[in-house]
Write a protein that holds these residues in place. Structure first.
Motif, PDB file in Angstrom:
ATOM      1  N   PRO A   7       9.601   6.247  -3.957  1.00  0.00           N
ATOM      2  CA  PRO A   7      10.073   7.893  -3.615  1.00  0.00           C
ATOM      3  C   PRO A   7      11.249   7.894  -4.238  1.00  0.00           C
ATOM      4  N   LEU A   8      11.710   6.145  -3.205  1.00  0.00           N
ATOM      5  CA  LEU A   8      13.594   6.783  -3.755  1.00  0.00           C
ATOM      6  C   LEU A   8      13.514   5.993  -4.844  1.00  0.00           C
ATOM      7  N   ALA A   9      13.354   5.577  -5.533  1.00  0.00           N
ATOM      8  CA  ALA A   9      12.911   5.604  -7.263  1.00  0.00           C
ATOM      9  C   ALA A   9      12.920   6.650  -8.034  1.00  0.00           C
ATOM     10  N   LEU A  10      12.377   7.481  -7.815  1.00  0.00           N
ATOM     11  CA  LEU A  10      11.992   8.565  -8.496  1.00  0.00           C
ATOM     12  C   LEU A  10      13.946  10.080  -7.406  1.00  0.00           C
ATOM     13  N   LYS A  11      13.579   9.388  -6.458  1.00  0.00           N
ATOM     14  CA  LYS A  11      15.339  10.603  -6.090  1.00  0.00           C
ATOM     15  C   LYS A  11      16.195   9.667  -6.316  1.00  0.00           C
ATOM     16  N   LYS A  12      16.075   8.231  -6.749  1.00  0.00           N
ATOM     17  CA  LYS A  12      17.550   7.733  -7.296  1.00  0.00           C
ATOM     18  C   LYS A  12      17.879   8.959  -8.804  1.00  0.00           C
ATOM     19  N   PHE A  13      16.767   8.460  -9.674  1.00  0.00           N
ATOM     20  CA  PHE A  13      16.291   9.449 -10.888  1.00  0.00           C
ATOM     21  C   PHE A  13      16.713   9.990 -11.066  1.00  0.00           C
ATOM     22  N   ILE A  14      15.741  11.263 -10.541  1.00  0.00           N
ATOM     23  CA  ILE A  14      16.798  12.385 -10.635  1.00  0.00           C
ATOM     24  C   ILE A  14      18.474  12.831  -9.987  1.00  0.00           C
ATOM     25  N   LEU A  15      18.820  12.186  -9.389  1.00  0.00           N
ATOM     26  CA  LEU A  15      20.098  12.038  -9.095  1.00  0.00           C
ATOM     27  C   LEU A  15      20.969  11.916 -10.526  1.00  0.00           C
ATOM     28  N   LYS A  16      20.333  10.806 -10.910  1.00  0.00           N
ATOM     29  CA  LYS A  16      20.613  10.316 -12.998  1.00  0.00           C
ATOM     30  C   LYS A  16      21.110  11.687 -13.014  1.00  0.00           C
ATOM     31  N   GLN A  17      19.495  11.695 -12.987  1.00  0.00           N
ATOM     32  CA  GLN A  17      20.218  13.088 -14.213  1.00  0.00           C
ATOM     33  C   GLN A  17      20.821  13.901 -13.957  1.00  0.00           C
ATOM     34  N   VAL A  18      21.278  14.642 -12.362  1.00  0.00           N
ATOM     35  CA  VAL A  18      22.157  15.511 -12.231  1.00  0.00           C
ATOM     36  C   VAL A  18      23.505  15.117 -13.089  1.00  0.00           C
ATOM     37  N   ALA A  19      23.433  13.385 -12.557  1.00  0.00           N
ATOM     38  CA  ALA A  19      24.850  12.624 -13.098  1.00  0.00           C
ATOM     39  C   ALA A  19      25.556  13.442 -14.664  1.00  0.00           C
ATOM     40  N   GLU A  20      23.928  13.152 -15.127  1.00  0.00           N
ATOM     41  CA  GLU A  20      24.684  13.544 -16.971  1.00  0.00           C
ATOM     42  C   GLU A  20      24.360  14.078 -17.080  1.00  0.00           C
ATOM     43  N   SER A  21      23.728  15.315 -16.385  1.00  0.00           N
ATOM     44  CA  SER A  21      24.632  16.621 -17.186  1.00  0.00           C
ATOM     45  C   SER A  21      25.901  17.941 -16.645  1.00  0.00           C
ATOM     46  N   TYR A  22      26.040  17.209 -15.262  1.00  0.00           N
ATOM     47  CA  TYR A  22      27.564  17.516 -14.691  1.00  0.00           C
ATOM     48  C   TYR A  22      28.499  16.884 -14.555  1.00  0.00           C
ATOM     49  N   PRO A  23      29.382  16.273 -15.132  1.00  0.00           N
ATOM     50  CA  PRO A  23      30.244  15.573 -14.823  1.00  0.00           C
ATOM     51  C   PRO A  23      31.056  15.478 -13.804  1.00  0.00           C
ATOM     52  N   ASP A  24      30.761  16.587 -13.245  1.00  0.00           N
ATOM     53  CA  ASP A  24      31.808  16.967 -11.640  1.00  0.00           C
ATOM     54  C   ASP A  24      30.930  15.891 -10.555  1.00  0.00           C
ATOM     55  N   PHE A  25      29.648  16.091 -11.007  1.00  0.00           N
ATOM     56  CA  PHE A  25      28.806  15.252  -9.680  1.00  0.00           C
ATOM     57  C   PHE A  25      28.471  13.560 -10.185  1.00  0.00           C
ATOM     58  N   LYS A  26      29.803  13.102  -9.170  1.00  0.00           N
ATOM     59  CA  LYS A  26      29.850  11.043  -9.178  1.00  0.00           C
ATOM     60  C   LYS A  26      29.123  10.691  -7.950  1.00  0.00           C
ATOM     61  N   LEU A  27      28.223   9.718  -8.649  1.00  0.00           N
ATOM     62  CA  LEU A  27      27.642   8.799  -8.233  1.00  0.00           C
ATOM     63  C   LEU A  27      28.611   7.997  -7.579  1.00  0.00           C
ATOM     64  N   PRO A  28      27.912   7.959  -6.105  1.00  0.00           N
ATOM     65  CA  PRO A  28      28.864   5.665  -6.032  1.00  0.00           C
ATOM     66  C   PRO A  28      27.311   5.424  -6.077  1.00  0.00           C
ATOM     67  N   PRO A  29      28.196   4.056  -5.662  1.00  0.00           N
ATOM     68  CA  PRO A  29      26.832   2.972  -6.329  1.00  0.00           C
ATOM     69  C   PRO A  29      25.719   2.957  -5.565  1.00  0.00           C
ATOM     70  N   LEU A  30      24.726   2.575  -5.644  1.00  0.00           N
ATOM     71  CA  LEU A  30      23.250   3.294  -5.009  1.00  0.00           C
ATOM     72  C   LEU A  30      22.296   1.947  -5.034  1.00  0.00           C
ATOM     73  N   ASN A  31      22.983   1.259  -4.317  1.00  0.00           N
ATOM     74  CA  ASN A  31      22.054  -0.627  -4.091  1.00  0.00           C
ATOM     75  C   ASN A  31      21.137  -0.493  -3.310  1.00  0.00           C
ATOM     76  N   THR A  32      21.556   0.078  -2.264  1.00  0.00           N
ATOM     77  CA  THR A  32      20.573  -0.060  -0.908  1.00  0.00           C
ATOM     78  C   THR A  32      19.115   0.879  -0.883  1.00  0.00           C
ATOM     79  N   GLU A  33      18.813   1.046  -0.040  1.00  0.00           N
ATOM     80  CA  GLU A  33      17.507   2.263  -0.143  1.00  0.00           C
ATOM     81  C   GLU A  33      18.325   2.894   0.897  1.00  0.00           C
ATOM     82  N   ASP A  34      19.123   2.642   1.779  1.00  0.00           N
ATOM     83  CA  ASP A  34      19.947   3.857   2.628  1.00  0.00           C
ATOM     84  C   ASP A  34      20.894   4.231   1.459  1.00  0.00           C
ATOM     85  N   GLU A  35      21.707   3.662   1.099  1.00  0.00           N
ATOM     86  CA  GLU A  35      22.433   4.627   0.241  1.00  0.00           C
ATOM     87  C   GLU A  35      22.149   5.723  -0.291  1.00  0.00           C
TER      88      GLU A  35
END
Length: 135
Positions: A7-35
């Motif tokens: 589930p977290l891998a899918l959420k991270k994938f979704i966040l990356k999809q949004v970041a690729e489509s919208y430059p204003d959407f900035k992703l922080p480091p997503l290294n841990t499950e909590d992040e």
């Protein structure tokens, strides 16, 4: 590196999809499950919530069909789909049907996601088309 829970891998994938489509959407480091969980939750209730919903529905709809057995339901049809993420292939239940008042897109597919394996191979096929010859 250990794999994220599906589930977290899918959420991270979704966040990356949004970041690729919208430059204003900035992703922080997503290294841990909590992040990942915290940022996903914040994004779902923030200014980009509509984009998160759109990307979630895109992932839900455009995953590849698999031959894995799907659960049964009295009210909906279901098939198992999969999408390739940085953490490998993630499978999920794609619910559809439901009739006039069905809201299958509202069924949470992320929390039930799981890791799947996929073996790809190129296969040569011969296709024949037959027609009757009139003499």
């Amino acid at each position: 590196m250990t794999k994220l829970p599906a589930p977290l891998a899918l959420k991270k994938f979704i966040l990356k999809q949004v970041a690729e489509s919208y430059p204003d959407f900035k992703l922080p480091p997503l290294n841990t499950e909590d992040e990942i969980q915290d940022f996903y939750s914040d994004a779902c209730s923030g200014d980009f919530s509509g984009h998160i919903q759109d990307a979630t529905q895109d992932v839900r709809s455009y995953g590849l069909e698999t031959s894995l057995p799907a659960p049964c339901s009295r009210h909906y049809e279901c098939e198992v789909r999969a999408i390739q993420t940085d953490d490998g292939w993630i499978g999920y239940n794609y619910w559809y049907g439901g009739g006039k008042f069905g809201n299958e897109e509202e069924i949470d597919f992320i929390s039930d996601a799981y890791h799947v394996s996929c073996e790809e191979k190129e296969v040569l096929t011969i296709q024949r088309t037959w027609t009757k010859v009139v003499t």
